[in-house]
Design a protein around this motif. Structure first.
Motif, PDB file in Angstrom:
ATOM      1  N   ALA A 125      54.512  86.287  72.876  1.00  0.00           N
ATOM      2  CA  ALA A 125      55.926  85.820  73.246  1.00  0.00           C
ATOM      3  C   ALA A 125      56.198  84.292  72.340  1.00  0.00           C
ATOM      4  N   ILE A 126      55.228  83.777  71.999  1.00  0.00           N
ATOM      5  CA  ILE A 126      55.661  82.471  71.219  1.00  0.00           C
ATOM      6  C   ILE A 126      56.211  82.982  69.645  1.00  0.00           C
ATOM      7  N   LYS A 127      55.240  83.885  69.131  1.00  0.00           N
ATOM      8  CA  LYS A 127      55.727  84.522  67.994  1.00  0.00           C
ATOM      9  C   LYS A 127      57.211  84.848  67.971  1.00  0.00           C
ATOM     10  N   ASP A 128      57.527  85.821  68.869  1.00  0.00           N
ATOM     11  CA  ASP A 128      58.904  86.412  68.989  1.00  0.00           C
ATOM     12  C   ASP A 128      59.909  85.266  69.059  1.00  0.00           C
ATOM     13  N   GLU A 129      59.776  84.324  69.884  1.00  0.00           N
ATOM     14  CA  GLU A 129      60.529  83.020  69.879  1.00  0.00           C
ATOM     15  C   GLU A 129      60.609  82.165  68.571  1.00  0.00           C
ATOM     16  N   MET A 130      59.634  82.345  67.709  1.00  0.00           N
ATOM     17  CA  MET A 130      59.673  81.556  66.411  1.00  0.00           C
ATOM     18  C   MET A 130      60.781  82.554  65.364  1.00  0.00           C
ATOM     19  N   GLU A 131      60.273  83.689  65.416  1.00  0.00           N
ATOM     20  CA  GLU A 131      61.296  84.771  64.549  1.00  0.00           C
ATOM     21  C   GLU A 131      62.498  84.698  65.152  1.00  0.00           C
ATOM     22  N   LEU A 132      62.876  84.359  66.239  1.00  0.00           N
ATOM     23  CA  LEU A 132      64.417  84.164  66.784  1.00  0.00           C
ATOM     24  C   LEU A 132      64.775  82.986  66.464  1.00  0.00           C
ATOM     25  N   THR A 133      64.220  81.786  66.508  1.00  0.00           N
ATOM     26  CA  THR A 133      64.779  80.483  66.017  1.00  0.00           C
ATOM     27  C   THR A 133      64.433  80.087  64.581  1.00  0.00           C
ATOM     28  N   LYS A 134      63.631  80.757  64.076  1.00  0.00           N
ATOM     29  CA  LYS A 134      63.357  80.493  62.589  1.00  0.00           C
ATOM     30  C   LYS A 134      62.756  79.189  62.393  1.00  0.00           C
ATOM     31  N   ASN A 135      62.010  78.791  63.238  1.00  0.00           N
ATOM     32  CA  ASN A 135      61.330  77.585  63.006  1.00  0.00           C
ATOM     33  C   ASN A 135      60.038  77.632  64.029  1.00  0.00           C
ATOM     34  N   LYS A 136      59.244  76.776  63.716  1.00  0.00           N
ATOM     35  CA  LYS A 136      57.899  76.405  64.548  1.00  0.00           C
ATOM     36  C   LYS A 136      57.707  75.625  65.787  1.00  0.00           C
ATOM     37  N   MET A 137      59.034  75.412  66.230  1.00  0.00           N
ATOM     38  CA  MET A 137      59.303  74.445  67.460  1.00  0.00           C
ATOM     39  C   MET A 137      58.567  75.317  68.654  1.00  0.00           C
ATOM     40  N   PRO A 138      58.881  76.485  68.871  1.00  0.00           N
ATOM     41  CA  PRO A 138      58.232  77.067  70.035  1.00  0.00           C
ATOM     42  C   PRO A 138      56.800  76.880  70.141  1.00  0.00           C
ATOM     43  N   ILE A 139      55.948  76.611  69.195  1.00  0.00           N
ATOM     44  CA  ILE A 139      54.615  76.564  68.968  1.00  0.00           C
ATOM     45  C   ILE A 139      54.373  74.826  70.125  1.00  0.00           C
ATOM     46  N   THR A 140      55.125  74.017  69.565  1.00  0.00           N
ATOM     47  CA  THR A 140      54.925  72.713  70.095  1.00  0.00           C
ATOM     48  C   THR A 140      55.459  72.678  71.408  1.00  0.00           C
ATOM     49  N   ASP A 141      56.520  73.396  71.753  1.00  0.00           N
ATOM     50  CA  ASP A 141      57.174  73.455  73.036  1.00  0.00           C
ATOM     51  C   ASP A 141      56.479  74.131  74.010  1.00  0.00           C
ATOM     52  N   HIS A 142      55.449  75.012  73.791  1.00  0.00           N
ATOM     53  CA  HIS A 142      54.639  75.757  74.625  1.00  0.00           C
ATOM     54  C   HIS A 142      53.130  75.475  74.511  1.00  0.00           C
ATOM     55  N   LEU A 143      52.899  74.342  74.164  1.00  0.00           N
ATOM     56  CA  LEU A 143      51.259  73.848  74.228  1.00  0.00           C
ATOM     57  C   LEU A 143      50.655  73.903  75.491  1.00  0.00           C
ATOM     58  N   PRO A 144      51.405  73.447  76.414  1.00  0.00           N
ATOM     59  CA  PRO A 144      50.497  73.719  77.760  1.00  0.00           C
ATOM     60  C   PRO A 144      50.592  75.204  78.339  1.00  0.00           C
ATOM     61  N   THR A 145      51.313  75.953  77.964  1.00  0.00           N
ATOM     62  CA  THR A 145      51.448  77.479  77.948  1.00  0.00           C
ATOM     63  C   THR A 145      50.143  77.963  77.563  1.00  0.00           C
ATOM     64  N   MET A 146      49.908  77.693  76.221  1.00  0.00           N
ATOM     65  CA  MET A 146      48.835  78.255  75.725  1.00  0.00           C
ATOM     66  C   MET A 146      47.521  77.803  76.336  1.00  0.00           C
ATOM     67  N   LEU A 147      47.241  76.473  76.475  1.00  0.00           N
ATOM     68  CA  LEU A 147      46.207  76.138  77.201  1.00  0.00           C
ATOM     69  C   LEU A 147      46.034  76.606  78.409  1.00  0.00           C
ATOM     70  N   ALA A 148      47.220  76.606  79.275  1.00  0.00           N
ATOM     71  CA  ALA A 148      46.883  77.458  80.655  1.00  0.00           C
ATOM     72  C   ALA A 148      46.719  79.014  80.533  1.00  0.00           C
ATOM     73  N   ALA A 149      46.977  79.771  79.468  1.00  0.00           N
ATOM     74  CA  ALA A 149      46.621  80.935  79.439  1.00  0.00           C
ATOM     75  C   ALA A 149      45.124  81.114  78.772  1.00  0.00           C
ATOM     76  N   TYR A 150      44.927  80.254  78.054  1.00  0.00           N
ATOM     77  CA  TYR A 150      43.126  80.215  77.391  1.00  0.00           C
ATOM     78  C   TYR A 150      42.335  79.990  78.618  1.00  0.00           C
ATOM     79  N   PHE A 151      42.934  78.995  79.540  1.00  0.00           N
ATOM     80  CA  PHE A 151      41.911  78.667  80.660  1.00  0.00           C
ATOM     81  C   PHE A 151      42.154  79.398  81.688  1.00  0.00           C
ATOM     82  N   GLY A 152      43.162  80.373  81.812  1.00  0.00           N
ATOM     83  CA  GLY A 152      43.351  81.095  83.008  1.00  0.00           C
ATOM     84  C   GLY A 152      43.810  80.239  84.290  1.00  0.00           C
TER      85      GLY A 152
END
Length: 428
Positions: free
Chosen positions: A269-296
Motif C-alpha cells: 500500500a505504501i509502495k502504491d502511494e509512492m508511485e502515485l505521489t512520485k515521492n517518498k513522503m508516504p514512507i514518513t507518513d506511515h511510520l506508525p502503520t509499518m510498526l503496528a503491522a510488524y508488531f501485530g
C-alpha cells in the motif's frame, strides 16, 4: 423555581387545563441518562450518544468494580449481544437511515474501549513523574526515569518568573491568539510560551483541570510549533523532519524483506502511494502503520480514519467514538487533527502532514503524561527509543501487579537488534 416548574413554563403551561396538552417527550430532558435511554429503547428509537455512553460507562464500571470478576472478550460480546437482541432497532448500525449491521460489533468495541479507559484511570497516577530540580541536560544522570529533564515535569526552571508575572504573560498570549495567524508575532510567542512553561505544567498536572480546560487557558498549545516547543523543554529532545524521514526510510527498506501477510499488505500500500505521489513522503507518513503491522498491534488505537465514509462526520460525532489516549483523526471537517482525552484539538493553522501529526501524537503522551495503550505499546516504545531517542530505564507501558515499572518490551529490543545488523547506525 424547580426544574419541573421551569419545564412546564417552557412548554407553555400557564393554568391547570394546559396540562392535558403536555406530552411525555416534553419531560425527557429531566430524566436521568439511563432512564432516557430506556425510554428511547422501549419506543424502538435510537438513544442519544451521550445516554449511550453513560450506559456503557455504567456497565463497565459495575463489572470492573465487582471483586473476583474476570471478564474477557467473549463475555463482553455476550453482554453486547443480549442488549442488541432485546432492543434491535435502538442499537442497529445505520448509515443515512439504512441498516448496515445489527450493532453487536459496534457495541462490543465501545464496551472494550471503556474497559481499557477504566483500567487506564486506575494506573494514570502512577505515571506522574516526580523529579528533583536540575538546570541543564548534560548526561543521562540529568534525566528522570521516564526521560524528562529532572524537575521539568513539575515545571521547575532556573530563573523562572513569578507566577503573577507568568499569569500576566498568559493573558498577553490569549490576546495574541485572538488575532489572525498571519498577524501573530512568532518570536514573541516563542519567548512568552517558554517563560510560562512552569505555569503550563502546573495547569497540566492539576487534577482540577481537564485537557480541554488546559487548552482553553493555553490555546497556543494546540498549534504544532508551540506544542513541540513544550515537549522539547520537557524532554530536551527535538526530532528534525529529515531525521524522522531517514529513519522511516531505513525501517521501510528492512521491513520489505519480512514475511508477513499483514506487513506485506502494508508495504504494498505504501509502495502504491509512492508511485502515485512520485515521492517518498508516504514512507514518513506511515511510520506508525509499518510498526503496528510488524508488531501485530492495532493501528486504529493511534489513527482513526473517517475520510473514506460516504458522509463527513461532525466533530461531535467523531468525539463520541474516540478513546481517551492521544490519537490522530483523519477526515471529518478537518483533514488531519490530533485528539486528546476524547476531544479534538482545534488548531487555527492546522496540521499539514501525517508525519507532523504522528510527531505531535507521540509528544502528546509526554506532554499530558499519558501511559501508552496496551494495544500499541511496542509501536510507541520503538518510536520513543529509536526515532526520538528517549531511552530511560523503564517504559511508559502500564505497571505490573507489584507496581514495578515494566521493562523494555522484548519485541522492541529484537527489532532494534535486527536493524542494527541491517544498518549499523540503528544500533542500541
Amino acid at each position: 423555581m424547580t426544574p419541573l416548574m421551569k419545564k412546564l413554563q417552557d412548554v407553555g403551561v400557564e393554568k391547570p387545563d394546559d396540562l392535558k396538552f403536555v406530552q411525555p417527550e416534553d419531560f425527557i430532558t429531566l430524566l436521568k441518562p439511563i432512564q432516557k435511554l430506556m425510554s428511547a429503547c422501549e419506543q424502538g428509537k435510537q438513544p442519544e450518544a451521550s445516554d449511550r455512553r453513560e450506559m456503557i460507562r455504567t456497565i463497565m464500571s459495575k463489572i470492573i468494580s465487582t471483586p473476583d470478576t474476570q471478564v474477557g472478550r467473549n463475555e463482553i460480546r455476550m453482554i453486547a449481544g443480549k442488549i442488541v437482541a432485546k432492543y434491535p432497532k435502538s442499537f442497529a448500525d445505520r448509515i443515512n437511515g439504512e441498516t448496515v449491521g445489527d450493532g453487536t460489533i459496534t457495541l462490543l468495541q465501545q464496551l472494550e474501549n471503556r474497559r481499557e479507559n477504566e483500567s487506564r484511570k486506575n494506573t494514570h497516577k502512577n505515571f506522574k513523574r516526580k523529579a528533583k530540580a536540575d538546570e541543564v541536560v548534560s548526561s543521562v544522570k540529568d534525566l528522570d526515569s521516564y526521560g524528562c529533564i529532572k524537575g521539568r515535569w513539575e515545571g521547575e526552571m532556573v530563573g523562572a518568573d513569578t507566577e503573577e508575572i507568568q499569569e500576566e504573560t498568559r493573558q498577553a498570549l490569549l490576546k495574541e491568539y485572538k488575532e489572525s495567524p498571519d498577524n501573530w508575532n512568532q518570536k514573541n510567542i516563542d519567548r512568552w510560551m517558554e517563560a510560562t512553561f512552569p505555569l503550563q505544567r502546573k495547569d497540566i498536572n492539576s487534577s482540577e483541570l481537564t485537557v480541554a480546560a488546559v487548552l482553553e487557558r493555553w490555546p497556543f498549545l494546540v498549534e504544532q510549533r508551540w506544542f513541540s516547543q513544550h515537549f522539547q523543554l520537557l524532554t530536551g529532545k527535538d526530532v528534525e523532519a529529515n531525521t524522522w524521514a531517514s529513519k522511516a526510510e531505513r525501517l521501510y527498506a528492512y521491513l520489505k524483506s519480512k514475511a508477513s501477510q499483514q506487513l506485506e499488505d502494508t508495504m504494498n500500500a505504501i509502495k502504491d502511494e509512492m508511485e502515485l505521489t512520485k515521492n517518498k513522503m508516504p514512507i514518513t507518513d506511515h511510520l506508525p502503520t509499518m510498526l503496528a503491522a510488524y508488531f501485530g498491534e492495532k493501528e486504529a488505537t493511534l489513527i482513526c480514519k473517517y475520510q473514506d465514509e460516504t458522509r463527513k462526520r461532525t466533530p461531535k460525532e467523531i468525539e463520541d467514538e474516540l478513546v481517551l489516549t492521544p490519537c490522530i483523526v483523519i477526515g471529518g471537517e478537518r483533514q488531519i487533527q490530533l485528539a486528546v482525552d476524547g476531544k479534538l484539538m482545534k488548531s487555527k493553522i492546522g496540521i499539514t502532514s501525517l508525519a507532523k501529526a504522528t510527531k505531535m501524537l507521540f509528544e502528546a503522551f509526554y506532554v499530558f503524561s499519558v501511559s501508552y495503550p496496551t494495544s500499541s505499546t511496542n509501536t510507541l516504545d520503538f518510536i520513543q527509543r529509536y526515532v526520538i531517542g528517549i531511552n530511560p530505564c523503564s517504559t511508559k507501558f502500564p505497571r505490573g501487579k507489584q507496581g514495578k515499572c515494566a521493562s523494555v518490551p522484548l519485541r522492541v529490543i529484537k527489532l532494534a537488534n535486527e536493524l542494527a545488523l541491517f544498518e549499523s547506525d540503528w544500533c542500541l
